[in-house]
Scaffold this motif. Sequence first.
Motif, mmCIF file in Angstrom:
data_model
loop_
_atom_site.group_PDB
_atom_site.id
_atom_site.type_symbol
_atom_site.label_atom_id
_atom_site.label_comp_id
_atom_site.label_asym_id
_atom_site.label_seq_id
_atom_site.Cartn_x
_atom_site.Cartn_y
_atom_site.Cartn_z
ATOM 1 N N LEU A 120 7.115 39.656 24.915
ATOM 2 C CA LEU A 120 7.204 38.766 23.769
ATOM 3 C C LEU A 120 8.280 39.249 22.803
ATOM 4 N N ASN A 121 8.324 40.556 22.610
ATOM 5 C CA ASN A 121 9.337 41.151 21.751
ATOM 6 C C ASN A 121 10.744 40.803 22.234
ATOM 7 N N LEU A 122 10.975 40.997 23.527
ATOM 8 C CA LEU A 122 12.293 40.704 24.096
ATOM 9 C C LEU A 122 12.601 39.212 24.079
ATOM 10 N N THR A 123 11.582 38.386 24.269
ATOM 11 C CA THR A 123 11.780 36.934 24.239
ATOM 12 C C THR A 123 12.281 36.485 22.870
ATOM 13 N N ILE A 124 11.677 37.039 21.812
ATOM 14 C CA ILE A 124 12.091 36.675 20.456
ATOM 15 C C ILE A 124 13.515 37.176 20.169
ATOM 16 N N GLY A 166 16.905 41.271 13.252
ATOM 17 C CA GLY A 166 18.304 41.682 13.155
ATOM 18 C C GLY A 166 19.270 40.857 13.983
ATOM 19 N N ALA A 167 18.798 40.263 15.079
ATOM 20 C CA ALA A 167 19.688 39.464 15.926
ATOM 21 C C ALA A 167 20.352 38.362 15.103
ATOM 22 N N MET A 168 19.560 37.637 14.324
ATOM 23 C CA MET A 168 20.113 36.574 13.480
ATOM 24 C C MET A 168 20.726 37.127 12.192
ATOM 25 N N GLU A 169 20.085 38.125 11.630
ATOM 26 C CA GLU A 169 20.533 38.655 10.345
ATOM 27 C C GLU A 169 21.908 39.301 10.448
ATOM 28 N N ILE A 170 22.083 40.193 11.425
ATOM 29 C CA ILE A 170 23.359 40.896 11.579
ATOM 30 C C ILE A 170 24.455 39.936 12.006
ATOM 31 N N PHE A 171 24.131 39.037 12.918
ATOM 32 C CA PHE A 171 25.102 38.039 13.375
ATOM 33 C C PHE A 171 25.582 37.213 12.185
#
Length: 324
Positions: free
Chosen positions: A291-295, A219-224
């Motif tokens: 790892l989740n937060l890193t991505i 979602g970070a890339m998708e929503i942005f």
Amino acid sequence: MREVAFIKQNKDKWLEVEAVLNERKPISPDQMADYYVQLLGDLSFAQTYYPKSNTVTYLNFLVTQIYQKIYKTKRIEKNRLKFFFTDYVPMLAYKYRKLIYFSFILFFFFALVGTLSAYYEPRYVRVIMGDTYINKTLEHIERGDPMAIYKQGSNWATAIAITFNNIKVAFYCFLCGITAGTVTFLMALQNAVMLGAFTYFCYDMGVIDAALRALWLHGAMEIFSIIIAIAAGFVLTGGILFPKTYSRMLSFKIAFKEGVSLLFGTVPFFIAAGFIEGFITRYYYDMPLWLNLTIILGTLAVITYYFLIYPIVKHYKSNSQKYE
């Protein structure tokens, strides 16, 4: 010199530049470079003596356009695709930065509206998301895997389907700019309200941790990117409603070209988001938190830098090089 006299003195030259930009008048590269230098001088003069005038906006536009034309007519061996993503799109992101900021504020305001609506009216989330989706999510919660919906389908099928669907939605957001921004505005409302309402639903069901870890992986890339597409739609709207010194048709053509170029800048990020959703999100439950937060933070940092920070750096770097 009074502004009226300044405009009268340079009007013919500016109209010639417009003719060059619209390819109605042939011109040599040397003449084009000469026009560019003259326009820079006019812009500098206007910024000094008429800083709040529309003349400054008009000249800034001409300078930007003729600079791009000079760049394109140079006999260089630079990769066109590289130029598009490293120069042209960031330049547009800087030019329309206020519309991008506005789109972000609008989207997250609507997301807040969705959150508050779900808080005050529990059935609201079913109206927005649909009973089928909510019932499936409830079944997954009962089984102890709240976001199991992301595990359905094969990796490649999911990645490809999601990528094409997101790009289709983004292009629809852009093209709906021809409706004076009405439909683009409604699409921002719909998508943001769904996000806010579903987020609160997950919070209310006690699975917000799993929801955020799964949703924001892709979602970070998708929503942005969707927000950038919304901004591109408003670029098209602006070209139609506010032609400034240009005819409405010419203003529309310019806005369409620049809006769709800004939109194309999101395609690599939609592809990356689709890949993450198809190949990584399905493993969110077994993934270490670090790892989740890193991505999530890494993908957010990359797209934020490209659309919000790099354009500013690029702009000031280009301006400093012009006057060296």
